[in-house]
Design a protein around this motif. Structure first.
Motif, PDB file in Angstrom:
ATOM      1  N   SER A  95       0.838  -1.202   0.000  1.00 47.21           N
ATOM      2  CA  SER A  95       0.000   0.000   0.000  1.00 47.21           C
ATOM      3  C   SER A  95       0.873   1.251   0.000  1.00 47.21           C
ATOM      4  O   SER A  95       1.999   1.256   0.517  1.00 47.21           O
ATOM      5  CB  SER A  95      -0.945  -0.013   1.188  1.00 47.21           C
ATOM      6  N   GLY A  96       0.325   2.298  -0.588  1.00 44.70           N
ATOM      7  CA  GLY A  96       0.995   3.595  -0.618  1.00 44.70           C
ATOM      8  C   GLY A  96      -0.003   4.613  -0.101  1.00 44.70           C
ATOM      9  O   GLY A  96      -1.150   4.262   0.158  1.00 44.70           O
ATOM     10  N   LYS A  97       0.387   5.866   0.001  1.00 47.50           N
ATOM     11  CA  LYS A  97      -0.531   6.850   0.583  1.00 47.50           C
ATOM     12  C   LYS A  97      -1.844   6.920  -0.207  1.00 47.50           C
ATOM     13  O   LYS A  97      -2.906   6.732   0.343  1.00 47.50           O
ATOM     14  CB  LYS A  97       0.152   8.223   0.628  1.00 47.50           C
ATOM     15  N   VAL A 121      -2.064   5.462  -3.541  1.00 46.21           N
ATOM     16  CA  VAL A 121      -2.110   4.347  -4.490  1.00 46.21           C
ATOM     17  C   VAL A 121      -0.986   3.379  -4.128  1.00 46.21           C
ATOM     18  O   VAL A 121       0.063   3.790  -3.637  1.00 46.21           O
ATOM     19  CB  VAL A 121      -1.989   4.869  -5.960  1.00 46.21           C
ATOM     20  N   MET A 122      -1.258   2.093  -4.348  1.00 47.90           N
ATOM     21  CA  MET A 122      -0.257   1.079  -3.997  1.00 47.90           C
ATOM     22  C   MET A 122       0.924   1.115  -4.993  1.00 47.90           C
ATOM     23  O   MET A 122       0.864   1.788  -6.020  1.00 47.90           O
ATOM     24  CB  MET A 122      -0.899  -0.302  -4.043  1.00 47.90           C
ATOM     25  N   TRP A 123       1.961   0.369  -4.657  1.00 49.30           N
ATOM     26  CA  TRP A 123       3.111   0.273  -5.568  1.00 49.30           C
ATOM     27  C   TRP A 123       2.949  -0.896  -6.523  1.00 49.30           C
ATOM     28  O   TRP A 123       2.751  -2.049  -6.110  1.00 49.30           O
ATOM     29  CB  TRP A 123       4.419   0.089  -4.794  1.00 49.30           C
ATOM     30  N   LEU A 160       5.809  11.154 -10.675  1.00 51.83           N
ATOM     31  CA  LEU A 160       4.957  11.386  -9.498  1.00 51.83           C
ATOM     32  C   LEU A 160       4.567  10.039  -8.888  1.00 51.83           C
ATOM     33  O   LEU A 160       3.773   9.308  -9.467  1.00 51.83           O
ATOM     34  CB  LEU A 160       3.716  12.191  -9.913  1.00 51.83           C
ATOM     35  N   GLY A 161       5.133   9.732  -7.756  1.00 52.74           N
ATOM     36  CA  GLY A 161       4.966   8.402  -7.142  1.00 52.74           C
ATOM     37  C   GLY A 161       6.011   7.492  -7.748  1.00 52.74           C
ATOM     38  O   GLY A 161       5.731   6.696  -8.636  1.00 52.74           O
ATOM     39  N   ALA A 162       7.259   7.611  -7.269  1.00 53.59           N
ATOM     40  CA  ALA A 162       8.396   7.058  -8.018  1.00 53.59           C
ATOM     41  C   ALA A 162       8.622   5.564  -7.821  1.00 53.59           C
ATOM     42  O   ALA A 162       9.371   4.951  -8.578  1.00 53.59           O
ATOM     43  CB  ALA A 162       9.669   7.808  -7.651  1.00 53.59           C
ATOM     44  N   GLY A 163       8.006   4.976  -6.784  1.00 54.96           N
ATOM     45  CA  GLY A 163       8.192   3.542  -6.567  1.00 54.96           C
ATOM     46  C   GLY A 163       9.656   3.181  -6.440  1.00 54.96           C
ATOM     47  O   GLY A 163      10.401   3.789  -5.669  1.00 54.96           O
ATOM     48  N   ASP A 164      10.104   2.190  -7.228  1.00 52.80           N
ATOM     49  CA  ASP A 164      11.502   1.736  -7.149  1.00 52.80           C
ATOM     50  C   ASP A 164      12.438   2.595  -7.998  1.00 52.80           C
ATOM     51  O   ASP A 164      13.627   2.301  -8.095  1.00 52.80           O
ATOM     52  CB  ASP A 164      11.608   0.256  -7.556  1.00 52.80           C
ATOM     53  N   GLY A 207      12.247  11.859  -8.769  1.00 52.58           N
ATOM     54  CA  GLY A 207      11.085  11.046  -8.403  1.00 52.58           C
ATOM     55  C   GLY A 207      10.552  11.560  -7.077  1.00 52.58           C
ATOM     56  O   GLY A 207      11.331  11.900  -6.187  1.00 52.58           O
ATOM     57  N   ILE A 208       9.233  11.636  -6.969  1.00 51.97           N
ATOM     58  CA  ILE A 208       8.620  12.001  -5.681  1.00 51.97           C
ATOM     59  C   ILE A 208       7.921  10.751  -5.154  1.00 51.97           C
ATOM     60  O   ILE A 208       7.058  10.195  -5.845  1.00 51.97           O
ATOM     61  CB  ILE A 208       7.602  13.150  -5.847  1.00 51.97           C
ATOM     62  N   GLU A 209       8.335  10.302  -3.990  1.00 50.84           N
ATOM     63  CA  GLU A 209       7.772   9.060  -3.439  1.00 50.84           C
ATOM     64  C   GLU A 209       7.435   9.285  -1.967  1.00 50.84           C
ATOM     65  O   GLU A 209       8.279   9.715  -1.187  1.00 50.84           O
ATOM     66  CB  GLU A 209       8.775   7.905  -3.609  1.00 50.84           C
ATOM     67  N   TYR A 210       6.203   8.962  -1.605  1.00 45.36           N
ATOM     68  CA  TYR A 210       5.745   9.215  -0.235  1.00 45.36           C
ATOM     69  C   TYR A 210       6.334   8.226   0.762  1.00 45.36           C
ATOM     70  O   TYR A 210       6.654   8.594   1.888  1.00 45.36           O
ATOM     71  CB  TYR A 210       4.211   9.131  -0.188  1.00 45.36           C
ATOM     72  N   TYR A 240       1.989   6.924 -12.855  1.00 54.95           N
ATOM     73  CA  TYR A 240       1.232   5.675 -12.893  1.00 54.95           C
ATOM     74  C   TYR A 240       0.463   5.680 -11.586  1.00 54.95           C
ATOM     75  O   TYR A 240       0.964   5.235 -10.556  1.00 54.95           O
ATOM     76  CB  TYR A 240       2.206   4.492 -12.995  1.00 54.95           C
ATOM     77  N   LEU A 241      -0.723   6.279 -11.649  1.00 53.01           N
ATOM     78  CA  LEU A 241      -1.476   6.533 -10.427  1.00 53.01           C
ATOM     79  C   LEU A 241      -2.846   5.871 -10.523  1.00 53.01           C
ATOM     80  O   LEU A 241      -2.943   4.679 -10.761  1.00 53.01           O
ATOM     81  CB  LEU A 241      -1.558   8.060 -10.202  1.00 53.01           C
ATOM     82  N   LEU A 242      -3.892   6.664 -10.375  1.00 53.52           N
ATOM     83  CA  LEU A 242      -5.267   6.167 -10.472  1.00 53.52           C
ATOM     84  C   LEU A 242      -6.069   7.217 -11.240  1.00 53.52           C
ATOM     85  O   LEU A 242      -5.692   8.404 -11.249  1.00 53.52           O
ATOM     86  CB  LEU A 242      -5.867   6.005  -9.074  1.00 53.52           C
TER      87      LEU A 242
HETATM   88  C1  LIG Z   1       1.607   2.437  -9.108  1.00 52.43           C
HETATM   89  S1  LIG Z   1       3.089   2.903  -8.302  1.00 52.43           S
HETATM   90  C2  LIG Z   1       4.053   3.551  -9.669  1.00 52.43           C
HETATM   91  C3  LIG Z   1       5.537   3.554  -9.385  1.00 52.43           C
HETATM   92  C4  LIG Z   1       6.382   4.118 -10.528  1.00 52.43           C
HETATM   93  N1  LIG Z   1       5.999   5.469 -10.896  1.00 52.43           N
HETATM   94  C5  LIG Z   1       6.308   3.236 -11.745  1.00 52.43           C
HETATM   95  O1  LIG Z   1       5.615   3.640 -12.699  1.00 52.43           O
HETATM   96  O2  LIG Z   1       6.914   2.161 -11.758  1.00 52.43           O
HETATM   97  C6  LIG Z   1       2.591   4.387  -7.433  1.00 52.43           C
HETATM   98  C7  LIG Z   1       3.579   4.898  -6.403  1.00 52.43           C
HETATM   99  O3  LIG Z   1       3.087   6.117  -5.847  1.00 52.43           O
HETATM  100  C8  LIG Z   1       3.407   6.157  -4.464  1.00 52.43           C
HETATM  101  N2  LIG Z   1       2.470   7.127  -3.862  1.00 52.43           N
HETATM  102  C9  LIG Z   1       1.175   6.907  -3.506  1.00 52.43           C
HETATM  103  N3  LIG Z   1       0.618   8.062  -3.071  1.00 52.43           N
HETATM  104  C10 LIG Z   1       1.597   9.014  -3.140  1.00 52.43           C
HETATM  105  C11 LIG Z   1       1.646  10.404  -2.817  1.00 52.43           C
HETATM  106  N4  LIG Z   1       0.581  11.068  -2.389  1.00 52.43           N
HETATM  107  N5  LIG Z   1       2.809  11.062  -2.999  1.00 52.43           N
HETATM  108  C12 LIG Z   1       3.907  10.417  -3.448  1.00 52.43           C
HETATM  109  N6  LIG Z   1       3.924   9.106  -3.761  1.00 52.43           N
HETATM  110  C13 LIG Z   1       2.779   8.406  -3.617  1.00 52.43           C
HETATM  111  C14 LIG Z   1       3.262   4.735  -4.016  1.00 52.43           C
HETATM  112  O4  LIG Z   1       3.992   4.495  -2.831  1.00 52.43           O
HETATM  113  C15 LIG Z   1       3.823   3.979  -5.225  1.00 52.43           C
HETATM  114  O5  LIG Z   1       5.194   3.775  -5.102  1.00 52.43           O
END
Ligand SMILES: C[S@@+](CC[C@H](N)C(=O)[O-])C[C@H]1O[C@@H](n2cnc3c(N)ncnc32)[C@H](O)[C@@H]1O
Length: 279
Positions: free
Chosen positions: A37-39, A41-43, A69-73, A90-93, A135-137
């Motif tokens: 889980s992420g803030k 959206v999940m990773w 935005l939401g950098a994951g790995d 990359g911005i990652e929570y 890659y969000l929602l």
């Molecule tokens: C679906 S993954 C995509 C990871 C990467 N961008 C990729 O495409 O491989 C979404 C990422 O966003 C992070 N995330 C979720 N909410 C966030 C927020 N409000 N600010 C920063 N990162 C966030 C999650 O922890 C997760 O790593």
């Protein structure tokens, strides 16, 4: 297994491969888990194939600064730096994931070009980006949309999986079962524009309507209005055709800056510079 293959192709680092059975390992103390889980959206990582296609669609070069935005790995910023020679942020929570991504950048040999910020994409300032990836929602894309639309015209936005509803993409992408979308931030051109007087020219007024990058409108010359033909807006580049009094098509190409249009009006094969200003 697909995940392991993708990571192998990405960084070729022992630490990243530590989740793949049978390969050399170095324990970094943290291994992200798919769908953790992420803030907001999940990773889940974007596949390497789609990452390449997203950055290629955005025509990333060494002049760009790419924000994921939401950098994951870190797969997107690392690829932007390694293969496209761009600076990337990359911005990652998730603090552990942010740290993991920064280490991946280091092990990939691009630590000097990749910075992972531990932060919230709804708080951090990414206005310096020339390319934004995500890659969000669907609902997060829509929440970000007003901020994105205020970015510098010409900025490219590339999203894996989800679109932006009525803001139609400039390009769609596919990689296996994944789909992606690319948009170019359009300049704000809606309104009335007066062509500045120029010797021998009939005074003209341009009236533009705009919905995202879709534009249309009318050109009024000597009191006669006509619809613009084939109007296009790509970033800060506006172009359209219109018919002269002899019904022969003429064309206009212009660069949009705050409050001004400047460019060329071409008639009978000859280009003439022009300027117009907002009324
Ligand atoms: C679906 S993954 C995509 C990871 C990467 N961008 C990729 O495409 O491989 C979404 C990422 O966003 C992070 N995330 C979720 N909410 C966030 C927020 N409000 N600010 C920063 N990162 C966030 C999650 O922890 C997760 O790593």
């Amino acid at each position: 297994m697909h995940f392991c293959r993708r990571l192998f192709a990405l960084t070729l680092t022992v630490a990243v491969l530590s989740g793949c059975a049978g390969m050399g390992q170095k324990d970094t103390g943290f291994k992200p888990v798919l769908r953790q889980s992420g803030k907001d959206v999940m990773w889940l990582p974007t596949s390497q194939d789609m990452v390449n296609k997203m950055l290629a669609a955005a025509q990333v070069t060494s002049k760009d600064i790419v924000y994921d935005l939401g950098a994951g790995d870190g797969v997107i910023p690392i690829t932007a730096a390694q293969q496209f020679k761009a600076r990337a942020v990359g911005i990652e929570y998730d603090a552990k994931l942010a740290d993991f991504a920064q280490k991946n950048a280091q092990q990939a040999g691009v630590a000097d070009m990749v910075k992972i910020i531990r932060g919230d994409i709804f708080v951090e300032d990414f206005s310096e980006a020339t390319v934004v990836t995500m890659y969000l929602l669907p609902e997060l894309n829509l929440q970000l949309r007003p901020t994105l639309l205020k970015m510098r015209p010409g900025t490219r936005i590339v999203a894996n999986a989800f679109d932006m509803q009525e803001w139609t993409p400039d390009q769609t992408l596919s990689a296996g079962s994944e789909q992606g979308f690319m948009w170019i931030i359009p300049a704000q051109v809606e309104g009335e524009w007066d062509f500045l007087p120029h010797e021998g020219r009939v005074p003209a007024r341009l009236s533009l309507q705009q919905s995202f990058q879709q534009v249309g409108g009318t050109l009024t010359m000597a009191g006669v209005s006509q619809p613009l033909l084939g109007a296009q807006l790509r970033g800060d580049q506006l172009s359209f055709h219109f018919l002269g009094s002899d019904k022969i098509a003429q064309s206009v190409t212009a660069t949009v800056t705050a409050g001004a249009l400047s460019g060329q009006h071409t008639s009978y094969g000859r280009a003439h510079p022009f300027q117009a200003q907002r009324r």
